[in-house]
Design a protein around this motif. Sequence first.
Motif, PDB file in Angstrom:
ATOM      1  N   LEU A 126       0.834  -1.207   0.000  1.00  0.00           N
ATOM      2  CA  LEU A 126       0.000   0.000   0.000  1.00  0.00           C
ATOM      3  C   LEU A 126       0.865   1.251   0.000  1.00  0.00           C
ATOM      4  O   LEU A 126       0.469   2.295  -0.529  1.00  0.00           O
ATOM      5  CB  LEU A 126      -0.932  -0.002   1.218  1.00  0.00           C
ATOM      6  N   ALA A 127       2.053   1.155   0.625  1.00  0.00           N
ATOM      7  CA  ALA A 127       2.978   2.289   0.667  1.00  0.00           C
ATOM      8  C   ALA A 127       3.857   2.345  -0.578  1.00  0.00           C
ATOM      9  O   ALA A 127       4.799   3.119  -0.636  1.00  0.00           O
ATOM     10  CB  ALA A 127       3.849   2.200   1.918  1.00  0.00           C
ATOM     11  N   ARG A 128       3.517   1.498  -1.576  1.00  0.00           N
ATOM     12  CA  ARG A 128       4.218   1.493  -2.862  1.00  0.00           C
ATOM     13  C   ARG A 128       5.672   1.034  -2.754  1.00  0.00           C
ATOM     14  O   ARG A 128       6.523   1.462  -3.525  1.00  0.00           O
ATOM     15  CB  ARG A 128       4.123   2.861  -3.537  1.00  0.00           C
ATOM     16  N   VAL A 129       5.924   0.152  -1.792  1.00  0.00           N
ATOM     17  CA  VAL A 129       7.224  -0.504  -1.727  1.00  0.00           C
ATOM     18  C   VAL A 129       7.112  -1.766  -2.566  1.00  0.00           C
ATOM     19  O   VAL A 129       6.286  -2.638  -2.287  1.00  0.00           O
ATOM     20  CB  VAL A 129       7.616  -0.856  -0.282  1.00  0.00           C
ATOM     21  N   THR A 130       7.904  -1.888  -3.596  1.00  0.00           N
ATOM     22  CA  THR A 130       7.778  -3.007  -4.524  1.00  0.00           C
ATOM     23  C   THR A 130       8.239  -4.311  -3.887  1.00  0.00           C
ATOM     24  O   THR A 130       9.147  -4.321  -3.046  1.00  0.00           O
ATOM     25  CB  THR A 130       8.603  -2.748  -5.796  1.00  0.00           C
ATOM     26  N   PRO A 131       7.623  -5.441  -4.264  1.00  0.00           N
ATOM     27  CA  PRO A 131       7.938  -6.740  -3.644  1.00  0.00           C
ATOM     28  C   PRO A 131       9.392  -7.157  -3.762  1.00  0.00           C
ATOM     29  O   PRO A 131       9.850  -8.009  -3.003  1.00  0.00           O
ATOM     30  CB  PRO A 131       7.021  -7.716  -4.404  1.00  0.00           C
ATOM     31  N   ASP A 132      10.133  -6.579  -4.716  1.00  0.00           N
ATOM     32  CA  ASP A 132      11.529  -6.975  -4.850  1.00  0.00           C
ATOM     33  C   ASP A 132      12.364  -6.527  -3.651  1.00  0.00           C
ATOM     34  O   ASP A 132      13.504  -6.971  -3.490  1.00  0.00           O
ATOM     35  CB  ASP A 132      12.131  -6.409  -6.144  1.00  0.00           C
ATOM     36  N   HIS A 133      11.786  -5.687  -2.786  1.00  0.00           N
ATOM     37  CA  HIS A 133      12.481  -5.287  -1.566  1.00  0.00           C
ATOM     38  C   HIS A 133      12.248  -6.272  -0.419  1.00  0.00           C
ATOM     39  O   HIS A 133      12.901  -6.177   0.616  1.00  0.00           O
ATOM     40  CB  HIS A 133      12.029  -3.895  -1.119  1.00  0.00           C
ATOM     41  N   ALA A 134      11.287  -7.194  -0.583  1.00  0.00           N
ATOM     42  CA  ALA A 134      10.994  -8.164   0.468  1.00  0.00           C
ATOM     43  C   ALA A 134      12.109  -9.206   0.552  1.00  0.00           C
ATOM     44  O   ALA A 134      12.898  -9.385  -0.375  1.00  0.00           O
ATOM     45  CB  ALA A 134       9.660  -8.844   0.199  1.00  0.00           C
ATOM     46  N   VAL A 135      12.168  -9.877   1.712  1.00  0.00           N
ATOM     47  CA  VAL A 135      13.146 -10.948   1.922  1.00  0.00           C
ATOM     48  C   VAL A 135      12.391 -12.274   1.887  1.00  0.00           C
ATOM     49  O   VAL A 135      11.507 -12.509   2.715  1.00  0.00           O
ATOM     50  CB  VAL A 135      13.871 -10.776   3.267  1.00  0.00           C
ATOM     51  N   HIS A 136      12.748 -13.135   0.909  1.00  0.00           N
ATOM     52  CA  HIS A 136      12.003 -14.376   0.712  1.00  0.00           C
ATOM     53  C   HIS A 136      12.731 -15.608   1.226  1.00  0.00           C
ATOM     54  O   HIS A 136      12.100 -16.635   1.485  1.00  0.00           O
ATOM     55  CB  HIS A 136      11.702 -14.569  -0.777  1.00  0.00           C
ATOM     56  N   ASN A 137      14.058 -15.536   1.338  1.00  0.00           N
ATOM     57  CA  ASN A 137      14.817 -16.721   1.717  1.00  0.00           C
ATOM     58  C   ASN A 137      16.143 -16.312   2.358  1.00  0.00           C
ATOM     59  O   ASN A 137      16.438 -15.122   2.484  1.00  0.00           O
ATOM     60  CB  ASN A 137      15.058 -17.611   0.489  1.00  0.00           C
ATOM     61  N   THR A 138      16.935 -17.302   2.755  1.00  0.00           N
ATOM     62  CA  THR A 138      18.172 -16.992   3.474  1.00  0.00           C
ATOM     63  C   THR A 138      19.190 -16.275   2.592  1.00  0.00           C
ATOM     64  O   THR A 138      19.966 -15.454   3.069  1.00  0.00           O
ATOM     65  CB  THR A 138      18.797 -18.285   4.037  1.00  0.00           C
ATOM     66  N   GLU A 139      19.204 -16.589   1.286  1.00  0.00           N
ATOM     67  CA  GLU A 139      20.135 -15.893   0.396  1.00  0.00           C
ATOM     68  C   GLU A 139      19.788 -14.407   0.318  1.00  0.00           C
ATOM     69  O   GLU A 139      20.674 -13.541   0.374  1.00  0.00           O
ATOM     70  CB  GLU A 139      20.099 -16.516  -0.995  1.00  0.00           C
ATOM     71  N   GLU A 140      18.511 -14.109   0.198  1.00  0.00           N
ATOM     72  CA  GLU A 140      18.084 -12.716   0.152  1.00  0.00           C
ATOM     73  C   GLU A 140      18.304 -12.028   1.494  1.00  0.00           C
ATOM     74  O   GLU A 140      18.467 -10.803   1.543  1.00  0.00           O
ATOM     75  CB  GLU A 140      16.623 -12.622  -0.272  1.00  0.00           C
ATOM     76  N   ALA A 141      18.313 -12.788   2.573  1.00  0.00           N
ATOM     77  CA  ALA A 141      18.581 -12.211   3.893  1.00  0.00           C
ATOM     78  C   ALA A 141      19.964 -11.585   3.925  1.00  0.00           C
ATOM     79  O   ALA A 141      20.157 -10.470   4.448  1.00  0.00           O
ATOM     80  CB  ALA A 141      18.456 -13.280   4.973  1.00  0.00           C
ATOM     81  N   ALA A 142      20.932 -12.273   3.367  1.00  0.00           N
ATOM     82  CA  ALA A 142      22.299 -11.734   3.333  1.00  0.00           C
ATOM     83  C   ALA A 142      22.362 -10.482   2.471  1.00  0.00           C
ATOM     84  O   ALA A 142      23.023  -9.496   2.833  1.00  0.00           O
ATOM     85  CB  ALA A 142      23.258 -12.797   2.801  1.00  0.00           C
TER      86      ALA A 142
END
Length: 386
Positions: A126-142
């Motif tokens: 809703l705040a227009r933050v695109t999903p590519d900024h989300a963290v989906h897995n441990t690799e993206e966590a790093a």
Amino acid sequence: MGRLTIIKHVRIFDGGSIHGPRTAVIEGSHIGDDALADDPDPSTVEVVDGTGCTLLPGLIDCHVHILDEAQLAACASYGVTTVCDMACVPLEKYVRLRAAKGPTTWLSSSLPAYEENSRHGKLFKLARVTPDHAVHNTEEAANFVQDRVDEKVDYVKIIADFPGHEQAVLDMIQVEAKKHGKMTVAHTAQFHSFERGVQADFDILTHVPSDKTLDNNIVDKMVSQRTVAVPTLTMMQKMADSWVLWIASWIFPSLGRRNFQVSLDSVTVMHNAGVPIVAGTDANNSGIFSIVPGVSLHHELELLVRAGLTPIEALRAATSLAAQHFNLTDRGRISPGLRADLVLVEGNPDEDITATARISKVWSNGEEATIPAQHRRAGLGSCAVM
């Protein structure tokens, strides 16, 4: 020697205990040695009569969401000279507030780690933050942690509520943050969230459950891991009193019902066990659950006392302990050489915590901050400039 401000006949809460009445000195941007008050050059000195008043370190709100530079500056008029922002998007806003010059110091996490399909994930959409900024897995966590390090954040923020990240993702964020020497702060507004946050060994847990009182197993582990709590009782009270959430809980039972007494009891259990408690409000501009930054911290201190902290312990929660646990070594106490962030209040807040709101003067980095007339309590006449 720079210009001196000498505050006479004032009780001093130095971040640990009360002293005086005695004299305090501001030398330029720092707290000066009391000896500087002996035979000063009157042409370079401002004298304040602190009779009937108490001098406090500048207050620190350890959980806010600031709207803009004007709102940030306004915090100082309530004695809040440092704030810790717990989510700031978009990046342009983060950069702008980071560069802001004013009486209130701003710390931030920038974007928090969130799971795309969680409640917070939907709010970020809703705040227009695109999903590519989300963290989906441990690799993206790093990758997430590295991005925040590149932005020079003060700490890493994680949304640990459930539904949300798998525990392995939470654990990985903690590991990666430690590799970079970054402190972690986790949003834990449910009992299960606290369990997850403690399991990941996050440094600070912000919010406190309103669905179930914390038990000894969780609290004992917090003590052994030296976990710090920022209860944000102001927000928990507001949510528990919300008729919107009350109706929603009937329509969607999975949301659960909030009981503010549970939140108070959880703080009591943590405090009695020795978990460090620091003050934060979750001040924000959401509309439904808006809380005004600055003034709300005084209510938070009242609620901490209601939960079982003594007034002195509540003062420490917003000064020396807050500074200690957010690695602010230059403030939070009144001691020669430290930054001159100071608040002069009428009365004895160590006996009556509501006295913190009776503000006479505020100094930030040695400069007196403006206090609009509507913020001053009528009748404040015993603390005066001579």
